[in-house]
Each structure stands twice: as structure tokens, then as C-alpha cells.
Design a protein around this motif. Structure first.
Motif, PDB file in Angstrom:
ATOM      1  N   ASP A 100       0.827  -1.212   0.000  1.00 23.45           N
ATOM      2  CA  ASP A 100       0.000   0.000   0.000  1.00 23.45           C
ATOM      3  C   ASP A 100       0.861   1.261   0.000  1.00 23.45           C
ATOM      4  O   ASP A 100       0.586   2.210  -0.737  1.00 23.45           O
ATOM      5  CB  ASP A 100      -0.943   0.019   1.200  1.00 23.45           C
ATOM      6  CG  ASP A 100      -2.051  -1.012   1.094  1.00 23.45           C
ATOM      7  OD1 ASP A 100      -2.265  -1.566  -0.007  1.00 23.45           O
ATOM      8  OD2 ASP A 100      -2.694  -1.281   2.130  1.00 23.45           O
ATOM      9  N   TYR A 101       1.896   1.285   0.846  1.00 22.77           N
ATOM     10  CA  TYR A 101       2.765   2.465   0.932  1.00 22.77           C
ATOM     11  C   TYR A 101       3.352   2.815  -0.444  1.00 22.77           C
ATOM     12  O   TYR A 101       3.373   3.971  -0.843  1.00 22.77           O
ATOM     13  CB  TYR A 101       3.904   2.241   1.936  1.00 22.77           C
ATOM     14  CG  TYR A 101       4.903   3.370   1.906  1.00 22.77           C
ATOM     15  CD1 TYR A 101       4.656   4.554   2.600  1.00 22.77           C
ATOM     16  CD2 TYR A 101       6.070   3.291   1.151  1.00 22.77           C
ATOM     17  CE1 TYR A 101       5.551   5.620   2.546  1.00 22.77           C
ATOM     18  CE2 TYR A 101       6.965   4.344   1.085  1.00 22.77           C
ATOM     19  CZ  TYR A 101       6.700   5.500   1.786  1.00 22.77           C
ATOM     20  OH  TYR A 101       7.575   6.555   1.718  1.00 22.77           O
ATOM     21  N   ALA A 102       3.844   1.796  -1.142  1.00 23.77           N
ATOM     22  CA  ALA A 102       4.514   2.027  -2.420  1.00 23.77           C
ATOM     23  C   ALA A 102       3.557   2.015  -3.609  1.00 23.77           C
ATOM     24  O   ALA A 102       3.985   2.208  -4.744  1.00 23.77           O
ATOM     25  CB  ALA A 102       5.609   0.978  -2.615  1.00 23.77           C
ATOM     26  N   GLY A 103       2.270   1.782  -3.364  1.00 23.23           N
ATOM     27  CA  GLY A 103       1.298   1.754  -4.455  1.00 23.23           C
ATOM     28  C   GLY A 103       1.534   0.591  -5.407  1.00 23.23           C
ATOM     29  O   GLY A 103       1.317   0.718  -6.606  1.00 23.23           O
ATOM     30  N   LEU A 104       1.993  -0.533  -4.866  1.00 19.50           N
ATOM     31  CA  LEU A 104       2.312  -1.685  -5.707  1.00 19.50           C
ATOM     32  C   LEU A 104       1.052  -2.446  -6.065  1.00 19.50           C
ATOM     33  O   LEU A 104       0.280  -2.825  -5.190  1.00 19.50           O
ATOM     34  CB  LEU A 104       3.287  -2.623  -4.989  1.00 19.50           C
ATOM     35  CG  LEU A 104       4.602  -1.997  -4.540  1.00 19.50           C
ATOM     36  CD1 LEU A 104       5.453  -3.019  -3.805  1.00 19.50           C
ATOM     37  CD2 LEU A 104       5.357  -1.387  -5.701  1.00 19.50           C
ATOM     38  N   GLU A 105       0.877  -2.644  -7.354  1.00 22.89           N
ATOM     39  CA  GLU A 105      -0.225  -3.450  -7.840  1.00 22.89           C
ATOM     40  C   GLU A 105       0.375  -4.588  -8.651  1.00 22.89           C
ATOM     41  O   GLU A 105       1.345  -5.190  -8.198  1.00 22.89           O
ATOM     42  CB  GLU A 105      -1.205  -2.574  -8.613  1.00 22.89           C
ATOM     43  CG  GLU A 105      -1.873  -1.559  -7.683  1.00 22.89           C
ATOM     44  CD  GLU A 105      -2.802  -0.598  -8.377  1.00 22.89           C
ATOM     45  OE1 GLU A 105      -2.941  -0.670  -9.614  1.00 22.89           O
ATOM     46  OE2 GLU A 105      -3.394   0.234  -7.675  1.00 22.89           O
ATOM     47  N   LYS A 106      -0.137  -4.882  -9.787  1.00 22.88           N
ATOM     48  CA  LYS A 106       0.362  -6.038 -10.550  1.00 22.88           C
ATOM     49  C   LYS A 106       1.746  -5.804 -11.156  1.00 22.88           C
ATOM     50  O   LYS A 106       2.650  -6.611 -10.993  1.00 22.88           O
ATOM     51  CB  LYS A 106      -0.634  -6.423 -11.638  1.00 22.88           C
ATOM     52  CG  LYS A 106      -0.225  -7.697 -12.352  1.00 22.88           C
ATOM     53  CD  LYS A 106      -1.366  -8.338 -13.067  1.00 22.88           C
ATOM     54  CE  LYS A 106      -0.968  -9.591 -13.787  1.00 22.88           C
ATOM     55  NZ  LYS A 106      -0.533 -10.677 -12.944  1.00 22.88           N
ATOM     56  N   LYS A 107       1.934  -4.694 -11.842  1.00 24.76           N
ATOM     57  CA  LYS A 107       3.194  -4.432 -12.541  1.00 24.76           C
ATOM     58  C   LYS A 107       4.129  -3.609 -11.658  1.00 24.76           C
ATOM     59  O   LYS A 107       3.774  -2.505 -11.235  1.00 24.76           O
ATOM     60  CB  LYS A 107       2.928  -3.713 -13.857  1.00 24.76           C
ATOM     61  CG  LYS A 107       2.183  -4.576 -14.853  1.00 24.76           C
ATOM     62  CD  LYS A 107       2.040  -3.884 -16.167  1.00 24.76           C
ATOM     63  CE  LYS A 107       1.364  -4.820 -17.164  1.00 24.76           C
ATOM     64  NZ  LYS A 107       1.431  -4.295 -18.515  1.00 24.76           N
ATOM     65  N   VAL A 108       5.331  -4.179 -11.408  1.00 20.59           N
ATOM     66  CA  VAL A 108       6.311  -3.515 -10.555  1.00 20.59           C
ATOM     67  C   VAL A 108       7.675  -3.509 -11.230  1.00 20.59           C
ATOM     68  O   VAL A 108       7.919  -4.247 -12.183  1.00 20.59           O
ATOM     69  CB  VAL A 108       6.407  -4.180  -9.161  1.00 20.59           C
ATOM     70  CG1 VAL A 108       5.073  -4.098  -8.421  1.00 20.59           C
ATOM     71  CG2 VAL A 108       6.884  -5.617  -9.261  1.00 20.59           C
ATOM     72  N   ILE A 109       8.541  -2.669 -10.701  1.00 20.96           N
ATOM     73  CA  ILE A 109       9.923  -2.571 -11.166  1.00 20.96           C
ATOM     74  C   ILE A 109      10.836  -2.870  -9.983  1.00 20.96           C
ATOM     75  O   ILE A 109      10.717  -2.250  -8.922  1.00 20.96           O
ATOM     76  CB  ILE A 109      10.236  -1.154 -11.703  1.00 20.96           C
ATOM     77  CG1 ILE A 109       9.397  -0.839 -12.937  1.00 20.96           C
ATOM     78  CG2 ILE A 109      11.731  -0.983 -11.971  1.00 20.96           C
ATOM     79  CD1 ILE A 109       9.715  -1.663 -14.162  1.00 20.96           C
ATOM     80  N   LEU A 110      11.730  -3.836 -10.171  1.00 25.23           N
ATOM     81  CA  LEU A 110      12.762  -4.149  -9.191  1.00 25.23           C
ATOM     82  C   LEU A 110      14.049  -3.544  -9.731  1.00 25.23           C
ATOM     83  O   LEU A 110      14.537  -3.934 -10.795  1.00 25.23           O
ATOM     84  CB  LEU A 110      12.898  -5.660  -9.011  1.00 25.23           C
ATOM     85  CG  LEU A 110      13.867  -6.115  -7.924  1.00 25.23           C
ATOM     86  CD1 LEU A 110      13.311  -5.765  -6.540  1.00 25.23           C
ATOM     87  CD2 LEU A 110      14.116  -7.607  -8.026  1.00 25.23           C
ATOM     88  N   LEU A 111      14.569  -2.566  -9.014  1.00 22.43           N
ATOM     89  CA  LEU A 111      15.700  -1.779  -9.480  1.00 22.43           C
ATOM     90  C   LEU A 111      16.922  -2.089  -8.628  1.00 22.43           C
ATOM     91  O   LEU A 111      16.932  -1.830  -7.423  1.00 22.43           O
ATOM     92  CB  LEU A 111      15.321  -0.296  -9.353  1.00 22.43           C
ATOM     93  CG  LEU A 111      16.167   0.742 -10.040  1.00 22.43           C
ATOM     94  CD1 LEU A 111      16.110   0.573 -11.546  1.00 22.43           C
ATOM     95  CD2 LEU A 111      15.682   2.125  -9.653  1.00 22.43           C
ATOM     96  N   GLY A 112      17.957  -2.671  -9.239  1.00 27.60           N
ATOM     97  CA  GLY A 112      19.189  -2.964  -8.514  1.00 27.60           C
ATOM     98  C   GLY A 112      19.909  -1.677  -8.152  1.00 27.60           C
ATOM     99  O   GLY A 112      20.055  -0.786  -8.994  1.00 27.60           O
ATOM    100  N   GLN A 113      20.351  -1.588  -6.909  1.00 29.50           N
ATOM    101  CA  GLN A 113      21.037  -0.392  -6.420  1.00 29.50           C
ATOM    102  C   GLN A 113      22.309  -0.748  -5.664  1.00 29.50           C
ATOM    103  O   GLN A 113      22.597  -0.205  -4.608  1.00 29.50           O
ATOM    104  CB  GLN A 113      20.099   0.416  -5.514  1.00 29.50           C
ATOM    105  CG  GLN A 113      18.917   1.028  -6.224  1.00 29.50           C
ATOM    106  CD  GLN A 113      19.358   2.129  -7.158  1.00 29.50           C
ATOM    107  OE1 GLN A 113      19.756   3.203  -6.739  1.00 29.50           O
ATOM    108  NE2 GLN A 113      19.315   1.849  -8.453  1.00 29.50           N
ATOM    109  N   GLY A 114      23.066  -1.692  -6.197  1.00 29.33           N
ATOM    110  CA  GLY A 114      24.316  -2.077  -5.551  1.00 29.33           C
ATOM    111  C   GLY A 114      24.084  -3.103  -4.460  1.00 29.33           C
ATOM    112  O   GLY A 114      23.948  -4.289  -4.731  1.00 29.33           O
TER     113      GLY A 114
END
Length: 151
Positions: A100-114
Motif C-alpha cells: 500500500d505504501y509504495a502503491g504496488l499493484e500487478k506491474k512492478v519494477i525491481l531496481l538494482g542499487q548495488g
């Protein structure tokens, strides 16, 4: 360690399939134990291998709790920190409050940050990425540390 952008779908239960290229590293590095918490500056989640998170949590806990800004950070980051385990199918369950906090629904992005990942809603990430690119094209001020980098 973690880099790249990955478009992923959450399933109906809120599970995220960790891309296979990260699974072996996570298995050997932290035995599949992760911690997710909120990002206090952006509407996304931060996902750390447990050992990386424990170092950060120790630093946050060491902040003076009588300082209102430090206390706010402690409450938000440690208070929202949630243990995640990679299951036998390479998935992690993202709890509803964090989704809910991040507004995650079906389509998400996993972003590598080191040393960690960021998890964004696909729409929010596209908007934010475009804003970052627009800022860069307008010649925003670059920190001195970055001016010596050659790409």
C-alpha cells in the motif's frame, strides 16, 4: 552486486518472483533472507539482504533518540522493516501494508542499487525516471564527487 532494472508482475497474493540472475547470489550471500522497509523520500520499498540491513539498523539504532529527526527515521525505517524469505520457487511475499505504501499493484519494477534493491510501482517508476531525465537535461547541479566520474 545488484544492478539493472527488472519489470516483474506481482501475483494475486502479493508475491514477487526474484529474477533468476539474483537468486544464486542471494542464496549464498544471505541464505535467501531479506528485509524490506519504506523509502522515506520516495514512494518505493527498499529491499536488503539481511546482513546489509543489520549494519544499517545498527547505525540507525545508534542515533540519539532525543533528536526528533533521528527518532522519526528510527520509527519509519525500523518500524516498517519486515523480514522476507525467498521460498522454494524464488518468490517473496510483500506484505499488504508495504504494498500500500509504495502503491504496488500487478506491474512492478525491481531496481538494482548495488547492495540493495528498490521496488517501485511500474507507473511511479516511469514517472520518476522521466522526471530524473528531465532534471538532467536542464543541467541540474552535480555534486563534486560525481564530476570526476567518466562514463
Amino acid at each position: 552486486m545488484f544492478r539493472g532494472v527488472n519489470a516483474i508482475s506481482l501475483d494475486a497474493k502479493g508475491r514477487l518472483a526474484i529474477p533468476s540472475r539474483y537468486r544464486e547470489v542471494l542464496s549464498s550471500h544471505c541464505n535467501g533472507s531479506l528485509v524490506a522497509t519504506i523509502d522515506t523520500e520516495e514512494p518505493c520499498l527498499l529491499i536488503y539482504p539481511i546482513d546489509e540491513w543489520e549494519e544499517i539498523q545498527a547505525k540507525i539504532e545508534a542515533l540519539p533518540s532525543f533528536n526528533p529527526v533521528a527518532r522519526r527515521i528510527q520509527r519509519l525505517l525500523i518500524g516498517h522493516a519486515t523480514d522476507l524469505e525467498i521460498d522454494g520457487s524464488g518468490r517473496v511475499l510483500i506484505p499488504p501494508l508495504l504494498r500500500d505504501y509504495a502503491g504496488l499493484e500487478k506491474k512492478v519494477i525491481l531496481l538494482g542499487q548495488g547492495k540493495k534493491f528498490e521496488l517501485w510501482s511500474e507507473l511511479r517508476w516511469s514517472e520518476r525516471r522521466d522526471a530524473y531525465l528531465a532534471e538532467a537535461s536542464q543541467g541540474s547541479e552535480m555534486p563534486d564527487e560525481l564530476q570526476s566520474l567518466s562514463l
